[in-house]
Design an enzyme around this catalytic site. Sequence first.
Site: not given
Ligand SMILES: Cc1cc2nc3c(=O)[nH]c(=O)nc-3n(C[C@H](O)[C@H](O)[C@H](O)COP(=O)(O)O)c2cc1C
Lengths: 254, 254, 312, 312
Positions: D69, D193, D130
Amino acid sequence: MKENMKIIANRQIAKDIYELTLAGSLVQRMRTPGQFVHMKVANSGPLLRRPLSLCDINQEANECTIIYRAEGAGTTLLSQKLPGDTVDVLGPLGNGFSVSALSSGQRALLVGGGIGVPPLYELAKQLVKKGVFVTIVLGFQTKDVVFYEERFASFGETYVATVDGSYGMKGFVTDVIHHHRLSFHVLYACGPKPMLRALANEFPHQDVYLSLEERMGCGIGACFACVCRVPHSETAYKKVCSDGPVFRAGEVVL
Amino acid sequence: MKENMKIIANRQIAKDIYELTLAGSLVQRMRTPGQFVHMKVANSGPLLRRPLSLCDINQEANECTIIYRAEGAGTTLLSQKLPGDTVDVLGPLGNGFSVSALSSGQRALLVGGGIGVPPLYELAKQLVKKGVFVTIVLGFQTKDVVFYEERFASFGETYVATVDGSYGMKGFVTDVIHHHRLSFHVLYACGPKPMLRALANEFPHQDVYLSLEERMGCGIGACFACVCRVPHSETAYKKVCSDGPVFRAGEVVL
Amino acid sequence: MNRLAVELPGLSLKNPIMPASGCFGFGREYAKFYDLSVLGAIMIKATTLEARFGNPTPRVAETPSGMLNAIGLQNPGVDRVINEELPWLAQYDVPIIANVAGSTVEEYVEVARRISKAPNVHALELNISCPNVKKGGIAFGTVPEVAAELTRAVKEVSDVPVYVKLSPNVTNIVAMARAVEQAGADGLTMINTLLGMRIDVKTAKPILANRTGGLSGPAIKPIAIRMIYEVSQAVSIPIIGMGGIESAEDVIEFFYAGASAVAIGTANFIDPYVCPNIIRDLPNVLDELRIDHISQCTGRGWNNGQTVYCGT
Amino acid sequence: MNRLAVELPGLSLKNPIMPASGCFGFGREYAKFYDLSVLGAIMIKATTLEARFGNPTPRVAETPSGMLNAIGLQNPGVDRVINEELPWLAQYDVPIIANVAGSTVEEYVEVARRISKAPNVHALELNISCPNVKKGGIAFGTVPEVAAELTRAVKEVSDVPVYVKLSPNVTNIVAMARAVEQAGADGLTMINTLLGMRIDVKTAKPILANRTGGLSGPAIKPIAIRMIYEVSQAVSIPIIGMGGIESAEDVIEFFYAGASAVAIGTANFIDPYVCPNIIRDLPNVLDELRIDHISQCTGRGWNNGQTVYCGT
Ligand SMILES: Cc1cc2nc3c(=O)[nH]c(=O)nc-3n(C[C@H](O)[C@H](O)[C@H](O)COP(=O)(O)O)c2cc1C
Ligand SMILES: Cc1cc2nc3c(=O)[nH]c(=O)nc-3n(C[C@H](O)[C@H](O)[C@H](O)COP(=O)(O)OP(=O)(O)OC[C@H]3O[C@@H](n4cnc5c(N)ncnc54)[C@H](O)[C@@H]3O)c2cc1C
Ligand SMILES: Cc1cc2nc3c(=O)[nH]c(=O)nc-3n(C[C@H](O)[C@H](O)[C@H](O)COP(=O)(O)OP(=O)(O)OC[C@H]3O[C@@H](n4cnc5c(N)ncnc54)[C@H](O)[C@@H]3O)c2cc1C
Ligand SMILES: Cc1cc2nc3c(=O)[nH]c(=O)nc-3n(C[C@H](O)[C@H](O)[C@H](O)COP(=O)(O)O)c2cc1C
Ligand code: FES
Ligand code: FES
């Protein structure tokens, strides 16, 4: 060595235990009990193949049977497959049980633990065909997961033990062997490592063949995932997938 | 809002184009043409859901129909599903075409391009039921992928164009509209962005509804994957998944 | 014209497809499946000065679309590789890239010196990035100056071009790439595995006996693509790309990102025929894309068709 | 006894399950699926000083067992979050963790100052990681001193405990963790990420308009586990773990690695009910494992049952 084999049957025979019958030309290459296939259960499923032992080889019908426990992601997916579906099979792989270690009239003791029981079925079949007398000892956790007792009984005296005593004798396969004072010219075993170790320790001076399990990558000897040590060496090794899975007791460190 | 719906039929109707009929109680929530479902095609398949438009809603039979092109990993897997299998459906989602924008006796022009054609089917059905006169223009790449022409023809005058001229008129949907001087009170369109842009530019002073596509994450408005800009603003936005997919021309930047 | 032929320092490849180091042993097992001469090259298993047993088992664990491994550089030692494995491989018409590993600069240098003299070794791949050994390995792969020093030392003794294999476990992969380029590397291979781990829910113990291992397979493909995309724009030596390749389309994606050839690792375990199958499929994919020669794909993701590294 | 209740700095959680920032908006959409009060906490979308539109689309792309993303921190700005979103969320009995982002230290500080005063914000999550914004963002997340300075500055103005969200795109995650702990962080959240990319084979263009994006989902789980395993042994502040969690078993694995609570991101997109489902399943999994309380799982992968961080 690789074929999309057709599923002829895939039926549950005990709790979480399935009997899978496959048809395909690979069967013509399958000869030795204790060999295994490396199976990709679905294109879009788990990444790696799953090693599964040959349980019954029927070259006339071009069919083979595998018995597996539906446990993790791959085997659970496999258990949902239906007759007519195909699975991607690589094999037969590895070196199986030496049937030629015995001649007609001699005695074999076959010892299986849990999901280590299946490869003993083809072994028993081939030994009996050769005129060897077989005695079979099968160990399971509990009554629910016992399978193939009657089938084995058609080849020779068959004893069952369960850990919780819910079926057959309560205890381990070694308890059965002691209790019935079972003797043999060659012992063949497949099952969990503690069981194999116990058997190797129990009969240090006899001819014992053990089938080992190890987590695998390639299944063909290329990745060195499945090695075990050789006694008295720092660097010598054997690969379970291509040197084994069956080894003579003492050949590798258990 | 989420259900394992049962596949009633899944048949190919043109090159790579499939018509999927699903049954389940979710159908009772489906009312508006242009709404979509977010579909997980398999548990062990691709990670994300796939947005697919409702093509036909049959509440009496508790069935709905979706038409899709088997293209990438997800839709190809979907095309291999058989009647009796289930798929995990989230929906109906989004805001569809405004049927109430027209009253009985008025004229609607429905313009579909390629895989944008399906949602116009339920729209045509509902408009005709209401007494609206519909004209339909369908654009495809080539003859092989034309579908549903006769079905649409039962609702109103139906024109087909193909880009390569292998079927119907050679050219684009706008060529058909010009050539036949088609007029309307409201225009509804779904298809590739260049087509939508052309239509919006062509009829700047008329009532035009456009259904947009965008890559989606959640499909419900939470992840901000699918936003589009609003004219004359640096920060204003609309989400295709929850504010759309259908917008009035001019409402968002195409 | 051979549409797949690729020229790289030390390597005239009939096609840009080669098995990745550690995923193909020394070729003997796969030779039972197909003629190894069809391959562009073979990257043989990491070789150290002395024989190594490697780590205890379990050495592999499955992850979503990937696998962890902690083999620990098991190998028979450089002399047996030179005396037993390389001569056996010489029966095939395929250049060998020898993967060189060690715990000290001296060990790397000695292995490189010896193995680079083998007639069918056409290039070295300096494994400065193996995450599964305590000493050396990854340390060399995360500090630009250390990597550069090692590269310089090995270049001095090597009879053949030297490719440096980059670790993805770094903040700044471009800095690593520039440092080894400056130090004389003839090419880069990337990426090695990402450091990962799995813990068994039943036992609460790490599944790998070594606890951590290297993550490979399709799961890491987007990371490999990003890194190759960044590095290929920052250096002018060619890149052999790897990380999760399973199909001819994946190969094209790696070329677009900036690779001039690719290696296939984990996918060999899933399908032993994957390399010849990709070689077979590539011309068809080029046809569909209306591209004459595979080399024209290199860097298209960022250069829109300009020429980047194109051999000599 | 509530077997799932967890005490963390500023947070009395009825259970350790919360949606991850950016994957749950400000809760409005998921409130249509279930009562948000069942959640342990909610990590709301990153908030900046001014409203931001974010990156052009496409903003997401699928990868094997993962997704990329590049949203680009789209949000309505801190004042509208405080005036519109947080009051709306106040109807639910659930503590909010506010994700704070910015391009400069001053911006972070100002957002933190304002948002930490909102009554239902019980903690801040400093988003220093980020990967999808040009300025700031990841720079703060890759240099220990810079991260420490930012942490210190925000701690000074925040009315609530500050958690720092670590980026996995670094050579040494332990150094980052130690630096922010030293600077006064009350807890860590990890991982954000991994930087990745996909290129469209047909067009030769990156699929994301922003070219690169952040990789999330099951594909990164082994990397998250490894990093939490390393960091939890090196710091004494608690960790909220995330990265690919899909099931109650995954939650246990994160706890074993060293997490004291977890967040669920991408999985919400695949199943909007994933958080309540995991909350429902956890007691059964604890039963199977014969574990009384979820907190007893923390660090079991390395401490064999000793107590680690256990609240106050
Ligand atoms: C679409 C999307 C938007 C995200 N936006 C943020 C954000 O605004 N701030 C943040 O700290 N992490 C953001 N993340 C990271 C997630 O909070 C998380 O750390 C990361 O996706 C790993 O977890 P997961 O594999 O369960 O998605 C975002 C992730 C995704 C997929
Ligand atoms: C030579 C050999 C023969 C075998 N024969 C049989 C048989 O006939 N019937 C049967 O039920 N089982 C057999 N096993 C065990 C069987 O391979 C595992 O039960 C199976 O791989 C588990 O897959 P899963 O998808 O259920 O588990 P998952 O947990 O999803 O597996 C994850 C990964 O771990 C590996 N793995 C997990 N458990 C084992 C294990 N015990 N041994 C090796 N790898 C493992 C898997 O192959 C896979 O790579 C055999 C194993 C070996 C090595
Ligand atoms: C509101 C809406 C309604 C749609 N209705 C239909 C329909 O009725 N029939 C139909 O055939 N197609 C429809 N599409 C397009 C359809 O969603 C894509 O063709 C499909 O997602 C591609 O999946 P795949 O597995 O074939 O491709 P893959 O290449 O495997 O997809 C990879 C990822 O990209 C996304 N993606 C790829 N192409 C598109 C696209 N064109 N639009 C949005 N996401 C995309 C996928 O959803 C997935 O996340 C619609 C799209 C939207 C946004
Ligand atoms: C089992 C295994 C063993 C490996 N051994 C080595 C090695 O000895 N030397 C090396 O440089 N890389 C080694 N690698 C890394 C691969 O060469 C390759 O860089 C990595 O796996 C990424 O490619 P893939 O995703 O196609 O597997 C190994 C990988 C695996 C899976
Ligand atoms: S599994 Fe690869 S060598 Fe045995
Ligand atoms: S797809 Fe998530 S907001 Fe539209």
